[in-house]
Motif scaffolding. Structure first.
Motif, short mmCIF file in Angstrom:
data_model
loop_
_atom_site.label_atom_id
_atom_site.label_comp_id
_atom_site.label_asym_id
_atom_site.label_seq_id
_atom_site.Cartn_x
_atom_site.Cartn_y
_atom_site.Cartn_z
N LEU A 96 0.83 -1.21 0.00
CA LEU A 96 0.00 0.00 0.00
C LEU A 96 0.87 1.26 0.00
N VAL A 97 1.89 1.28 0.85
CA VAL A 97 2.78 2.44 0.93
C VAL A 97 3.45 2.66 -0.42
N GLU A 98 3.87 1.58 -1.08
CA GLU A 98 4.53 1.70 -2.38
C GLU A 98 3.58 2.32 -3.42
N LYS A 99 2.32 1.89 -3.44
CA LYS A 99 1.35 2.46 -4.38
C LYS A 99 1.12 3.94 -4.11
N VAL A 100 1.03 4.31 -2.83
CA VAL A 100 0.84 5.72 -2.47
C VAL A 100 2.05 6.54 -2.91
N LEU A 101 3.26 6.03 -2.63
CA LEU A 101 4.48 6.75 -3.03
C LEU A 101 4.59 6.88 -4.55
N TRP A 102 4.26 5.82 -5.29
CA TRP A 102 4.30 5.90 -6.76
C TRP A 102 3.32 6.96 -7.27
N THR A 103 2.16 7.04 -6.65
CA THR A 103 1.17 8.05 -7.04
C THR A 103 1.71 9.45 -6.78
N ILE A 104 2.28 9.64 -5.59
CA ILE A 104 2.85 10.96 -5.26
C ILE A 104 4.01 11.28 -6.19
N GLU A 105 4.90 10.30 -6.41
CA GLU A 105 6.05 10.54 -7.28
C GLU A 105 5.64 10.89 -8.71
#
Length: 164
Positions: free
Chosen positions: A36-45
């Motif tokens: 989940l954290v990875e998906k959120v970070l990819w979205t932000i990035e």
């Protein structure tokens, strides 16, 4: 991403913090939430553009460890949803970007980190070089050094016994 960078090395400070039970529980919880954290970070990035204008390496001395370190600080701007957010000489914690050894022989050793240990088997060298080549528009560097040359004594003896 910055999420994967810490998996390439073990930070010495994190080992100490993991001994504190609450922090250990929190880290275990984050590990479970990695997807989940990875998906959120990819979205932000995907909404951010990072422009670095300079990277500065500063030498410091850790008296408790009797160790000279190079700490990296960054200057540039983040563009988030079209809004530029400048930053000057920001140093990230060593568990995100580790400190390097300041002495050349240690820096060029198989373990160049002063604040942790590199996991060579996890470092994707080819992928890193290719990504840097695609990201870099240009490189400019300056090096300042103070060098003391050794004194040299030269004696010359000419034919006939004359010395100079």
């Amino acid at each position: 991403t910055l999420l994967h960078l810490p998996s390439l090395f073990t930070d010495n400070a994190v080992k100490t913090f993991n001994r504190i039970q609450v922090i250990n529980w929190f880290m275990q919880y984050l590990n479970q939430m990695t997807a989940l954290v990875e998906k959120v970070l990819w979205t932000i990035e995907s909404m951010i553009t990072l422009n670095l204008t300079s990277v500065k390496a500063s030498r410091s001395y850790r008296k408790t460890l009797d160790q000279h370190r190079l700490t990296l600080s960054f200057t540039g701007q983040i563009i988030f949803l079209g809004l530029p957010i400048p930053f000057i000489n920001i140093t990230l914690p060593t568990f995100i970007i580790p400190s390097l050894h300041a002495k050349i022989n240690d820096l060029l050793s198989p373990q160049p980190l002063s604040s942790g240990k590199v996991h060579h088997s996890k470092v994707p060298i080819t992928a890193i070089v290719e990504a840097l080549a695609k990201l870099t528009e240009g490189v400019k560097s300056e090096v300042e050094a103070v060098v003391t040359l050794p004194k040299i004594l030269v004696k010359v003896k000419a034919p006939g016994g004359m010395e100079g």
